[in-house]
Scaffold this motif. Structure first.
Motif, PDB file in Angstrom:
ATOM      1  N   LEU A 111      -2.107   6.244  -2.171  1.00 12.86           N
ATOM      2  CA  LEU A 111      -2.607   7.211  -3.148  1.00 12.86           C
ATOM      3  C   LEU A 111      -1.973   8.585  -2.940  1.00 12.86           C
ATOM      4  CD1 LEU A 111      -4.469   7.806  -5.509  1.00 12.86           C
ATOM      5  CD2 LEU A 111      -6.271   8.317  -3.875  1.00 12.86           C
ATOM      6  N   LEU A 112      -1.838   8.990  -1.699  1.00 15.51           N
ATOM      7  CA  LEU A 112      -1.184  10.258  -1.398  1.00 15.51           C
ATOM      8  C   LEU A 112       0.250  10.251  -1.905  1.00 15.51           C
ATOM      9  CD1 LEU A 112      -1.058  13.022   0.061  1.00 15.51           C
ATOM     10  CD2 LEU A 112      -0.350  11.762   2.090  1.00 15.51           C
ATOM     11  N   TRP A 113       0.945   9.170  -1.641  1.00 19.50           N
ATOM     12  CA  TRP A 113       2.339   9.078  -2.062  1.00 19.50           C
ATOM     13  C   TRP A 113       2.469   8.917  -3.571  1.00 19.50           C
ATOM     14  CZ3 TRP A 113       6.609  10.447   0.367  1.00 19.50           C
ATOM     15  CH2 TRP A 113       6.511  10.680   1.734  1.00 19.50           C
ATOM     16  N   PRO A 118      11.716  11.627  -8.734  1.00 21.65           N
ATOM     17  CA  PRO A 118      12.724  10.915  -7.932  1.00 21.65           C
ATOM     18  C   PRO A 118      12.888  11.483  -6.521  1.00 21.65           C
ATOM     19  CG  PRO A 118      13.752  12.091  -9.756  1.00 21.65           C
ATOM     20  CD  PRO A 118      12.280  12.223  -9.934  1.00 21.65           C
ATOM     21  N   ILE A 119      12.584  12.758  -6.332  1.00 21.34           N
ATOM     22  CA  ILE A 119      12.662  13.346  -4.988  1.00 21.34           C
ATOM     23  C   ILE A 119      11.571  12.746  -4.100  1.00 21.34           C
ATOM     24  CG2 ILE A 119      12.467  15.491  -3.677  1.00 21.34           C
ATOM     25  CD1 ILE A 119      13.658  16.900  -6.159  1.00 21.34           C
ATOM     26  N   GLY A 120      10.393  12.508  -4.674  1.00 23.30           N
ATOM     27  CA  GLY A 120       9.318  11.862  -3.929  1.00 23.30           C
ATOM     28  C   GLY A 120       9.675  10.445  -3.545  1.00 23.30           C
ATOM     29  N   ALA A 172       4.673   5.081  -4.466  1.00 22.84           N
ATOM     30  CA  ALA A 172       3.448   4.553  -3.856  1.00 22.84           C
ATOM     31  C   ALA A 172       3.682   3.176  -3.246  1.00 22.84           C
ATOM     32  CB  ALA A 172       2.331   4.484  -4.893  1.00 22.84           C
ATOM     33  N   VAL A 173       4.424   2.331  -3.929  1.00 26.77           N
ATOM     34  CA  VAL A 173       4.697   0.978  -3.425  1.00 26.77           C
ATOM     35  C   VAL A 173       5.547   1.035  -2.171  1.00 26.77           C
ATOM     36  CG1 VAL A 173       5.882  -1.180  -3.963  1.00 26.77           C
ATOM     37  CG2 VAL A 173       4.386  -0.131  -5.664  1.00 26.77           C
ATOM     38  N   VAL A 174       6.598   1.836  -2.196  1.00 27.09           N
ATOM     39  CA  VAL A 174       7.475   1.952  -1.024  1.00 27.09           C
ATOM     40  C   VAL A 174       6.689   2.480   0.173  1.00 27.09           C
ATOM     41  CG1 VAL A 174       9.436   3.233  -0.077  1.00 27.09           C
ATOM     42  CG2 VAL A 174       9.619   2.184  -2.327  1.00 27.09           C
ATOM     43  N   ALA A 175       5.869   3.495  -0.048  1.00 30.80           N
ATOM     44  CA  ALA A 175       5.089   4.064   1.051  1.00 30.80           C
ATOM     45  C   ALA A 175       4.083   3.051   1.591  1.00 30.80           C
ATOM     46  CB  ALA A 175       4.367   5.321   0.587  1.00 30.80           C
ATOM     47  N   ALA A 176       3.443   2.285   0.712  1.00 32.04           N
ATOM     48  CA  ALA A 176       2.468   1.286   1.164  1.00 32.04           C
ATOM     49  C   ALA A 176       3.139   0.205   1.999  1.00 32.04           C
ATOM     50  CB  ALA A 176       1.750   0.674  -0.033  1.00 32.04           C
ATOM     51  N   PRO A 178      10.021   7.844   8.170  1.00 30.48           N
ATOM     52  CA  PRO A 178       9.959   6.780   9.170  1.00 30.48           C
ATOM     53  C   PRO A 178       8.792   5.829   8.888  1.00 30.48           C
ATOM     54  CG  PRO A 178       9.837   8.945  10.206  1.00 30.48           C
ATOM     55  CD  PRO A 178       9.835   9.151   8.738  1.00 30.48           C
ATOM     56  N   SER A 179       9.035   4.571   9.095  1.00 25.19           N
ATOM     57  CA  SER A 179       8.008   3.559   8.846  1.00 25.19           C
ATOM     58  C   SER A 179       6.962   3.571   9.950  1.00 25.19           C
ATOM     59  CB  SER A 179       8.655   2.181   8.781  1.00 25.19           C
ATOM     60  OG  SER A 179       7.678   1.188   8.646  1.00 25.19           O
ATOM     61  N   LEU A 180       5.695   3.392   9.557  1.00 29.02           N
ATOM     62  CA  LEU A 180       4.632   3.251  10.544  1.00 29.02           C
ATOM     63  C   LEU A 180       4.565   1.830  11.085  1.00 29.02           C
ATOM     64  CD1 LEU A 180       1.809   5.301   8.813  1.00 29.02           C
ATOM     65  CD2 LEU A 180       3.209   5.974  10.750  1.00 29.02           C
ATOM     66  N   LYS A 181       5.262   0.923  10.437  1.00 31.93           N
ATOM     67  CA  LYS A 181       5.282  -0.479  10.857  1.00 31.93           C
ATOM     68  C   LYS A 181       6.623  -0.766  11.518  1.00 31.93           C
ATOM     69  CE  LYS A 181       2.304  -2.030   7.133  1.00 31.93           C
ATOM     70  NZ  LYS A 181       2.190  -2.885   5.966  1.00 31.93           N
ATOM     71  N   SER A 182       6.799  -0.284  12.714  1.00 30.66           N
ATOM     72  CA  SER A 182       8.048  -0.467  13.438  1.00 30.66           C
ATOM     73  C   SER A 182       8.055  -1.809  14.156  1.00 30.66           C
ATOM     74  CB  SER A 182       8.229   0.662  14.451  1.00 30.66           C
ATOM     75  OG  SER A 182       9.388   0.460  15.206  1.00 30.66           O
TER      76      SER A 182
END
Length: 83
Positions: free
Chosen positions: A25-27, A36-38, A14-18, A46-50
């Motif tokens: 929450l989804l992550w 660990p696969i998640g 969740a932290v990495v995805a945020a 890919p990051s949304l913050k490019s």
């Protein structure tokens, strides 16, 4: 021991995805299910913050399309007024 590791994976996912611009929450749920696969998936997505404005705009537009409701409420109210 295994349960604590799984919880750690869910929170880390969740932290990495945020940080990368995803929905935490989804992550978190993905991390709970996949462990660990998640976490690996969150790291590799890919990051949304490019740093490149064009790529970031494209990804934000894709995200905006996903957030649109299935039906347009304006068209529903227009049909009711026209009846």
């Amino acid at each position: 021991m295994v349960v604590e590791f799984w919880i750690f994976c869910a929170i880390a996912t969740a932290v990495v995805a945020a940080v990368r611009g995803g929905h935490s929450l989804l992550w978190l749920l993905i991390g709970c299910v996949l462990g660990p696969i998640g976490l690996l998936a969150a790291i590799l997505k890919p990051s949304l913050k490019s740093g490149e404005p064009i790529v970031a705009a494209e990804r934000q537009a894709e995200l905006g399309e996903l957030r649109k409701p299935a039906r347009d409420p304006d068209s529903i109210s227009a049909k009711r007024k026209g009846e």
